[in-house]
Design an enzyme around this catalytic site. Sequence first.
Site, PDB file in Angstrom:
ATOM      1  N   GLU A   1      -2.462 -35.713  15.780  1.00 53.62           N
ATOM      2  CA  GLU A   1      -1.669 -34.485  15.615  1.00 53.62           C
ATOM      3  C   GLU A   1      -1.641 -33.951  14.182  1.00 53.62           C
ATOM      4  OE1 GLU A   1      -1.283 -35.996  19.129  1.00 53.62           O
ATOM      5  OE2 GLU A   1      -0.378 -34.009  18.979  1.00 53.62           O
TER       6      GLU A   1
ATOM      7  N   HIS B   1      -0.969 -30.096  14.620  1.00 56.16           N
ATOM      8  CA  HIS B   1       0.147 -29.147  14.752  1.00 56.16           C
ATOM      9  C   HIS B   1      -0.237 -27.761  14.237  1.00 56.16           C
ATOM     10  CE1 HIS B   1       2.889 -31.835  16.533  1.00 56.16           C
ATOM     11  NE2 HIS B   1       3.090 -32.585  15.471  1.00 56.16           N
TER      12      HIS B   1
END
Length: 677
Positions: free
Chosen positions: A166, A254
Amino acid sequence: MHAYPHLLKPYDFGFLKLRNRMIMGAMHTRMETLHQPVARLVQFYRERARGEIGLILTGGYAPDQAGRMEDDAPVLEREHELAPHQAITQAVHEEGGRIVLQILHAGRYARHALCVGPTAERATMNSYTPRALTSDGISETVRAIANTARLAQLAGYDGVEIMGSEGYLLNQFCSPRTNTRTDSFGGNLDNRIRMPLDVVEAVRAATGRDFLLVYRLSAIDLVEGGLTGVQTARFARRLEQAGVDMLNTGIGWHESAIPTIAATVPRAAWDFAVHHIKQAVAIPVIASNRINTPDTGERLVADGVADFVSMARPLLADPDFALKVRQGRADRINTCIACNQACLDRIFTRQTATCLVNPRAGRELDFPRHQAVSRQRLAVVGGGAAGMACAVYAAERGHDVVLFEASKELGGQLNLARRIPGKGEFNETLRYFRVRLTELGVRIRLNTRVTAGELREAGYDRVVLATGVVPRKPDIDGIDHPKVALYDEVISGNREVGKRVAIIGAGGIAFDTAELLLAGPSGDPSLSSNLFRQYWGVDASLLNRGGLAAPEEVLSPRSIHIFQRSPGKWGTQLGKTTGWILKARLRRAGVNVVSGVTYHKIDDKGLTYSCDGAYRVLAVDNVIICAGQVPQDALSKELADCGISVATIGGARLASELDAVRAIQDALYCGIAAPGG
Ligand code: NAP
Ligand code: SF4
């Protein structure tokens, strides 16, 4: 033969057995910011373990102060911090469950002044510029992670998950996008993956062999400069050689411009990236992202895409997910609809997570299950989200419930929402409520517009009013012109709409209506993985860096203009984690949003409005009214006149800012589901 044999198959690591292939993925809830945080967390995890999930991964704990996501994010770095963890692991073990602590170092995503990264390059989504870690700093960070793993073992956890996907610190080291170092931790792939491998080695050394070591790696980065599939597979093999027991997969950073977990992503859309890892290693691999039903999970395991499936939000939605799978009651699962509205949107605005379809999530202490109550006769008027939820909560507590609905079907506004592209998951919510109402013996009276007199006559102990809302019809000259349609007529498919459209109002429903009208002949990308990849530009061959491809050109079937009277930015009330997706889609389709307008009239020529002091006429085929709602609460006064006290919930109580989160939450909070209710 069971319907889900692969999901229910136990797994034996030798030193640790897992009872099935279903894992509760890590999710930060911010519950630690609530009153009685430890008791809450204990009850939260206890219920999920009792619900027979195979393995629980906690939300991420930082190994040191620099690694915290934000100032008040949880850290585990000292022995005196162990007591709450011991209470959690004990509760999970008492229920026959297994639990692993996730260690998360945020790196350059940390929203505080101590943030660090491989280089001093700021993430676009963060206002803090990281300090580049020195090689001593890297060693200290590796030691800190190993120390947290050692503490996790002392606290009774069954293992740790090292968060390396992420776009967090370890992922940042792997990618040339964020790692331009010239020392032995930068440069070629072997150097860039050196720190993650050092972490694995140090954790193993600190915890010994019989402690589950899960590493979550990024299966596809979805950012410029990310890894190719070949590089990811090589990294996966090196992790395996370093002693990792199981690989979890993360999808996208993200900062990626491609949605990865929202409802607009088809179920199991990332199976190709997970399968790529699975083919590279012999240790078990966990699939994650947009797995919310047992059918999807079963397929992934049965087809050999992965050995386990991770579901984070679905375990907020239903703590008994795995239990219901084992009992052959999968149709009773309260399915996560991937809306993010009550979980991630709240986390990212520094609130505490709960769940749209299960507002008990995180509030288990306040609304205990199975409380004996004195049985009452209850009438719930209105079969939308609030009414259905209220009837279920009341019947679960043993009350005798009748649910009245004026139309021919249950669902209310959910029947509109489920028609919007990317919102088909609302069908699962409707299925859940229908099945539960039947199972609980709630008597449903469709096509029944019950009156105050009839309710009085029947002598109910309590009446709950959940009669919902009706669209607001603004006072504009020409509002009854044949060009004008209300949003509910359009969304329900009861009105034909032309190619040139003006939408009055720029709230969530206006954007939903635009989405519906823009659904082109190629179909809804949320329903097909192929369409999704073409639309957003995902390279399923994984040959390209980051798994990116050129997105397809969008041909809009309509010209749409959306208006709001308020000046300034539009879309400010959209969800924090999903609003950007909607805005990107509308922009690509050429939708024009105009703020600060005054409406003058609607006639054969179209819509006349003024903006910036100038009069304009927009030639359109239709003007669609999405100007909010007003409560439908006439019965409330009639009941009061009859001397019957009522609890009014959902849109009938307050129409403004009504959404399904508040509707279902009102049903839980109206007193029926609380102790003594
Ligand atoms: P809303 O968000 O309150 O928006 C109503 C819109 O109508 C506003 O843009 C407002 O803009 C305009 N308006 C209000 N009174 C008006 C009047 N008298 N004349 C002309 N325009 C008027 O309501 P909604 O769009 O119906 O949504 C209802 C709820 O569902 C909201 O809470 C929303 O957040 C939620 N929802 C969210 C989503 C999503 O996040 N994707 C989707 C659907 C629904 P001006 O006053 O500036 O003109
Ligand atoms: Fe799933 Fe929405 Fe609940 Fe979050 S709020 S867990 S996305 S249903």
